[in-house]
Write a protein that holds these residues in place. Structure first.
Motif, PDB file in Angstrom:
ATOM      1  N   LEU A 151      47.150  49.873  55.338  1.00 54.83           N
ATOM      2  CA  LEU A 151      47.634  49.653  53.970  1.00 54.83           C
ATOM      3  C   LEU A 151      46.513  49.619  52.931  1.00 54.83           C
ATOM      4  O   LEU A 151      46.772  49.753  51.738  1.00 54.83           O
ATOM      5  CB  LEU A 151      48.411  48.334  53.894  1.00 54.83           C
ATOM      6  N   MET A 152      45.282  49.431  53.373  1.00 53.76           N
ATOM      7  CA  MET A 152      44.200  49.158  52.426  1.00 53.76           C
ATOM      8  C   MET A 152      43.967  50.278  51.424  1.00 53.76           C
ATOM      9  O   MET A 152      43.834  50.029  50.218  1.00 53.76           O
ATOM     10  CB  MET A 152      42.904  48.860  53.192  1.00 53.76           C
ATOM     11  N   GLU A 153      43.892  51.510  51.904  1.00 52.72           N
ATOM     12  CA  GLU A 153      43.522  52.597  50.999  1.00 52.72           C
ATOM     13  C   GLU A 153      44.536  52.781  49.883  1.00 52.72           C
ATOM     14  O   GLU A 153      44.166  52.943  48.707  1.00 52.72           O
ATOM     15  CB  GLU A 153      43.359  53.906  51.771  1.00 52.72           C
ATOM     16  N   SER A 154      45.821  52.753  50.210  1.00 52.43           N
ATOM     17  CA  SER A 154      46.832  52.961  49.176  1.00 52.43           C
ATOM     18  C   SER A 154      46.831  51.818  48.162  1.00 52.43           C
ATOM     19  O   SER A 154      47.162  52.031  46.989  1.00 52.43           O
ATOM     20  CB  SER A 154      48.225  53.100  49.814  1.00 52.43           C
ATOM     21  N   LEU A 155      46.449  50.627  48.584  1.00 50.48           N
ATOM     22  CA  LEU A 155      46.445  49.490  47.672  1.00 50.48           C
ATOM     23  C   LEU A 155      45.317  49.540  46.647  1.00 50.48           C
ATOM     24  O   LEU A 155      45.382  48.852  45.624  1.00 50.48           O
ATOM     25  CB  LEU A 155      46.351  48.183  48.461  1.00 50.48           C
ATOM     26  N   ILE A 156      44.277  50.332  46.916  1.00 50.00           N
ATOM     27  CA  ILE A 156      43.185  50.403  45.938  1.00 50.00           C
ATOM     28  C   ILE A 156      43.227  51.704  45.142  1.00 50.00           C
ATOM     29  O   ILE A 156      42.300  52.011  44.403  1.00 50.00           O
ATOM     30  CB  ILE A 156      41.814  50.240  46.616  1.00 50.00           C
ATOM     31  N   GLY A 162      48.738  53.293  41.196  1.00 49.52           N
ATOM     32  CA  GLY A 162      49.991  54.031  41.175  1.00 49.52           C
ATOM     33  C   GLY A 162      50.559  54.378  42.527  1.00 49.52           C
ATOM     34  O   GLY A 162      51.675  54.901  42.625  1.00 49.52           O
ATOM     35  N   GLU A 163      49.815  54.104  43.608  1.00 52.76           N
ATOM     36  CA  GLU A 163      50.327  54.412  44.949  1.00 52.76           C
ATOM     37  C   GLU A 163      51.033  53.187  45.507  1.00 52.76           C
ATOM     38  O   GLU A 163      50.455  52.123  45.647  1.00 52.76           O
ATOM     39  CB  GLU A 163      49.192  54.832  45.884  1.00 52.76           C
ATOM     40  N   GLY A 164      52.291  53.350  45.845  1.00 48.63           N
ATOM     41  CA  GLY A 164      53.067  52.229  46.352  1.00 48.63           C
ATOM     42  C   GLY A 164      53.045  52.158  47.866  1.00 48.63           C
ATOM     43  O   GLY A 164      52.974  53.163  48.547  1.00 48.63           O
ATOM     44  N   THR A 165      53.117  50.936  48.378  1.00 51.92           N
ATOM     45  CA  THR A 165      53.184  50.736  49.827  1.00 51.92           C
ATOM     46  C   THR A 165      54.314  49.782  50.188  1.00 51.92           C
ATOM     47  O   THR A 165      54.319  49.166  51.245  1.00 51.92           O
ATOM     48  CB  THR A 165      51.863  50.148  50.358  1.00 51.92           C
ATOM     49  N   THR A 166      55.293  49.681  49.279  1.00 55.11           N
ATOM     50  CA  THR A 166      56.337  48.675  49.461  1.00 55.11           C
ATOM     51  C   THR A 166      57.035  48.808  50.804  1.00 55.11           C
ATOM     52  O   THR A 166      57.224  47.835  51.521  1.00 55.11           O
ATOM     53  CB  THR A 166      57.380  48.785  48.332  1.00 55.11           C
ATOM     54  N   MET A 199      36.072  48.497  48.411  1.00 58.16           N
ATOM     55  CA  MET A 199      37.289  48.449  47.595  1.00 58.16           C
ATOM     56  C   MET A 199      36.987  48.324  46.104  1.00 58.16           C
ATOM     57  O   MET A 199      37.811  48.667  45.264  1.00 58.16           O
ATOM     58  CB  MET A 199      38.185  47.308  48.064  1.00 58.16           C
ATOM     59  N   ARG A 200      35.795  47.849  45.778  1.00 59.04           N
ATOM     60  CA  ARG A 200      35.403  47.779  44.372  1.00 59.04           C
ATOM     61  C   ARG A 200      35.269  49.171  43.744  1.00 59.04           C
ATOM     62  O   ARG A 200      35.266  49.307  42.527  1.00 59.04           O
ATOM     63  CB  ARG A 200      34.085  47.019  44.231  1.00 59.04           C
ATOM     64  N   HIS A 201      35.160  50.213  44.581  1.00 58.78           N
ATOM     65  CA  HIS A 201      35.124  51.582  44.069  1.00 58.78           C
ATOM     66  C   HIS A 201      36.525  52.114  43.778  1.00 58.78           C
ATOM     67  O   HIS A 201      36.669  53.197  43.211  1.00 58.78           O
ATOM     68  CB  HIS A 201      34.437  52.506  45.082  1.00 58.78           C
ATOM     69  N   GLY A 202      37.541  51.382  44.180  1.00 65.62           N
ATOM     70  CA  GLY A 202      38.917  51.771  43.899  1.00 65.62           C
ATOM     71  C   GLY A 202      39.413  51.118  42.614  1.00 65.62           C
ATOM     72  O   GLY A 202      38.638  50.525  41.855  1.00 65.62           O
ATOM     73  N   ALA A 203      40.705  51.222  42.385  1.00 60.61           N
ATOM     74  CA  ALA A 203      41.303  50.647  41.184  1.00 60.61           C
ATOM     75  C   ALA A 203      42.676  50.089  41.538  1.00 60.61           C
ATOM     76  O   ALA A 203      43.707  50.669  41.211  1.00 60.61           O
ATOM     77  CB  ALA A 203      41.418  51.700  40.088  1.00 60.61           C
ATOM     78  N   PRO A 204      42.711  48.953  42.250  1.00 58.92           N
ATOM     79  CA  PRO A 204      43.992  48.407  42.694  1.00 58.92           C
ATOM     80  C   PRO A 204      44.854  47.920  41.532  1.00 58.92           C
ATOM     81  O   PRO A 204      44.349  47.296  40.596  1.00 58.92           O
ATOM     82  CB  PRO A 204      43.580  47.248  43.594  1.00 58.92           C
ATOM     83  N   ASP A 205      46.144  48.225  41.607  1.00 58.81           N
ATOM     84  CA  ASP A 205      47.078  47.703  40.609  1.00 58.81           C
ATOM     85  C   ASP A 205      47.225  46.190  40.744  1.00 58.81           C
ATOM     86  O   ASP A 205      47.458  45.485  39.765  1.00 58.81           O
ATOM     87  CB  ASP A 205      48.453  48.362  40.771  1.00 58.81           C
TER      88      ASP A 205
END
Length: 211
Positions: free
Chosen positions: A75-80, A83-87, A147-153
């Protein structure tokens, strides 16, 4: 800064984007390696590991802890990524708890009631509550750096999931040392230790993973 300046700044940024999938995999491996080095330097596997691993109750601990790790890691990659949902896939986080509940229920059915308390309390509850959070620290730090290189919602959720993956690594290592194999013990104390890590990860994510 006006719009034109922002556009110019972006156009001048020649840094290569981080491959998040590869970076997360490397961070997970590095964190697991450090946690493993600490574990084997300080604790190591239990003396009867070779005999215990062929028993159902001992092997089950690894099924539960690895289930937590693989689900959280997936789940980690989609969370950072914004706009990508993992619901839908988040429901998979219930797999490990479901396994523990099922195993504990079976234990209650086949074990005389007079032994329930001793099986649940075990001999290493405090050890479990200490070792799993400590071993989770290195994997969590490595994952947060990537994960700091990502942009989590939702930075808090992203931090909690990273912490759960780290706790899965830590719990797997600890399971090889823990002499308490009763599902009642595992279903009680392992989740408490993992929850401590997840809550810390949530608040750390809100602080360090904002963008």
């Amino acid at each position: 800064m006006n719009t034109e300046d922002l556009i110019n700044l972006i156009s001048e940024d020649t840094r290569r984007p981080v491959n998040l999938s590869k970076a997360l995999a490397l961070a997970t491996a590095a964190g697991a390696l450090v946690a493993g080095l600490v574990f084997f330097s300080v604790l190591g596997v239990r003396p009867d590991f070779a005999q215990a691993i062929v028993t159902v109750r001992f092997a089950f601990k690894f099924i539960a802890t690895l289930a937590l790790f693989f689900v959280a890691a997936s789940l980690m990659e989609s969370l950072i990524r914004p706009g990508e949902g993992t619901t839908a896939r988040r429901w998979l986080l219930l797999l490990a708890p479901a396994l523990l509940i099922a195993a504990a229920t079976i234990e209650l059915v086949v074990t005389p009631a007079g032994l329930w308390e001793s099986r649940l309390v075990g001999h290493n509850a405090l050890h479990c509550l200490t070792v799993i959070p400590v071993l989770s620290l290195a994997p969590t730090v490595f994952l947060f750096l990537v994960m700091r290189h990502g942009a989590p919602d939702h930075p808090g959720q992203a931090g909690a999931i990273a912490a759960l993956a780290s706790a899965g690594i830590a719990a797997t290592l600890y399971a090889s040392n823990c002499p308490d194999d009763s599902p009642l013990f595992v279903a009680t104390w392992y989740p408490i230790a993992i929850l401590i890590v997840a809550v810390a990860g949530y608040f750390a994510g809100r602080r360090f993973l904002r963008w």
